[in-house]
Structure formats: structure tokens, C-alpha cells
Design a protein around this motif. Structure first.
Motif, PDB file in Angstrom:
ATOM      1  N   GLN A  63       6.335   5.368   4.115  1.00 52.98           N
ATOM      2  CA  GLN A  63       7.186   5.133   5.288  1.00 52.98           C
ATOM      3  C   GLN A  63       8.583   4.727   4.854  1.00 52.98           C
ATOM      4  OE1 GLN A  63       4.275   2.426   7.427  1.00 52.98           O
ATOM      5  NE2 GLN A  63       5.457   3.246   9.147  1.00 52.98           N
ATOM      6  N   LEU A  64       8.665   3.829   3.880  1.00 51.73           N
ATOM      7  CA  LEU A  64       9.960   3.361   3.396  1.00 51.73           C
ATOM      8  C   LEU A  64      10.735   4.488   2.726  1.00 51.73           C
ATOM      9  CD1 LEU A  64       8.867  -0.119   2.031  1.00 51.73           C
ATOM     10  CD2 LEU A  64      10.160   0.352   4.125  1.00 51.73           C
ATOM     11  N   LYS A  65      10.052   5.334   1.987  1.00 57.15           N
ATOM     12  CA  LYS A  65      10.713   6.483   1.354  1.00 57.15           C
ATOM     13  C   LYS A  65      11.278   7.422   2.411  1.00 57.15           C
ATOM     14  CE  LYS A  65       7.909   6.307  -2.835  1.00 57.15           C
ATOM     15  NZ  LYS A  65       6.928   6.998  -3.672  1.00 57.15           N
ATOM     16  N   ASN A  66      10.531   7.616   3.483  1.00 58.31           N
ATOM     17  CA  ASN A  66      11.008   8.464   4.575  1.00 58.31           C
ATOM     18  C   ASN A  66      12.242   7.862   5.233  1.00 58.31           C
ATOM     19  OD1 ASN A  66       8.908  10.285   4.122  1.00 58.31           O
ATOM     20  ND2 ASN A  66       7.599   9.379   5.685  1.00 58.31           N
ATOM     21  N   ALA A 110       9.003  -2.833  -0.173  1.00 59.63           N
ATOM     22  CA  ALA A 110       7.663  -2.885   0.421  1.00 59.63           C
ATOM     23  C   ALA A 110       7.107  -4.306   0.377  1.00 59.63           C
ATOM     24  CB  ALA A 110       6.729  -1.923  -0.299  1.00 59.63           C
ATOM     25  N   ASN A 111       7.296  -4.988  -0.745  1.00 61.49           N
ATOM     26  CA  ASN A 111       6.827  -6.375  -0.854  1.00 61.49           C
ATOM     27  C   ASN A 111       7.545  -7.269   0.143  1.00 61.49           C
ATOM     28  OD1 ASN A 111       5.000  -5.739  -2.873  1.00 61.49           O
ATOM     29  ND2 ASN A 111       6.426  -6.225  -4.512  1.00 61.49           N
ATOM     30  N   PHE A 112       8.853  -7.041   0.344  1.00 64.28           N
ATOM     31  CA  PHE A 112       9.634  -7.815   1.294  1.00 64.28           C
ATOM     32  C   PHE A 112       9.101  -7.584   2.718  1.00 64.28           C
ATOM     33  CE2 PHE A 112      13.057  -8.378   4.331  1.00 64.28           C
ATOM     34  CZ  PHE A 112      13.530  -9.641   3.989  1.00 64.28           C
ATOM     35  N   ASP A 139       0.817  -1.212   0.000  1.00 70.00           N
ATOM     36  CA  ASP A 139       0.000   0.000   0.000  1.00 70.00           C
ATOM     37  C   ASP A 139       0.854   1.267   0.000  1.00 70.00           C
ATOM     38  OD1 ASP A 139       0.797   0.396   2.649  1.00 70.00           O
ATOM     39  OD2 ASP A 139      -1.145  -0.052   3.497  1.00 70.00           O
ATOM     40  N   ALA A 140       0.218   2.361  -0.327  1.00 68.65           N
ATOM     41  CA  ALA A 140       0.906   3.649  -0.476  1.00 68.65           C
ATOM     42  C   ALA A 140       1.499   4.132   0.846  1.00 68.65           C
ATOM     43  CB  ALA A 140      -0.050   4.681  -1.056  1.00 68.65           C
TER      44      ALA A 140
END
Length: 83
Positions: free
Chosen positions: A9-12, A75-77, A3-4
């Protein structure tokens, strides 16, 4: 498909790990993280944040390489390995 909110969160996390050199809002979902300047020190910081925030550990080098391909793969991981 992740999800977005997770991707943001990962981008941050990536932005923080690079010392803000890569603004979170400039990270595309499919761009290679190493192409963004994520070096081994930044990657280690990301791995520690994944463990802290999501309870996800990357213990296998091959899994780590695959996970760090892009925000999408990371994100998938995270989704597949959350505790």
C-alpha cells in the motif's frame, strides 16, 4: 515488523505521489525514499494519504524525517501510530 500488504500500500502511495515516475514494483523496502525522487511536494502528498488511509499524522519534523527513511521505516511508523 510490518506486513507485506501494508508495505505494498505504501509503495503504491509513493508511486502515485511521484506521478508514476517510480513504479511501485520497483521500490525496495530498504531504499531511501528521497533517493527515489520523493521531493517535498510528493512527501506532502504521502503525508496526506497516510492521514486519509491510516489515520496517521506526522506532526513532528524529526519523526517525519525518520519515517521517510525507507518503506520499512514508514511502515513501522504507520503501524506504531495507527488510530
Amino acid at each position: 515488523m510490518a506486513d507485506a500488504a501494508l508495505k505494498q500500500q505504501l509503495k503504491n502511495i509513493i508511486s502515485k505521489a511521484t506521478g508514476g515516475a517510480v513504479p511501485a514494483d520497483k521500490i525496495a523496502d530498504n531504499v531511501g525514499l528521497m533517493d527515489l525522487g520523493v521531493d517535498s511536494m510528493a512527501a506532502l502528498e504521502v503525508v496526506m494519504e497516510l492521514e486519509t488511509q491510516f489515520g496517521v499524522s506526522i506532526t513532528d519534523m524529526e519523526a517525519g524525517k525518520e519515517a521517510f527513511t525507507s518503506i520499512n521505516s514508514l511502515a513501522n511508523f504507520v503501524e506504531a501510530n495507527r488510530s
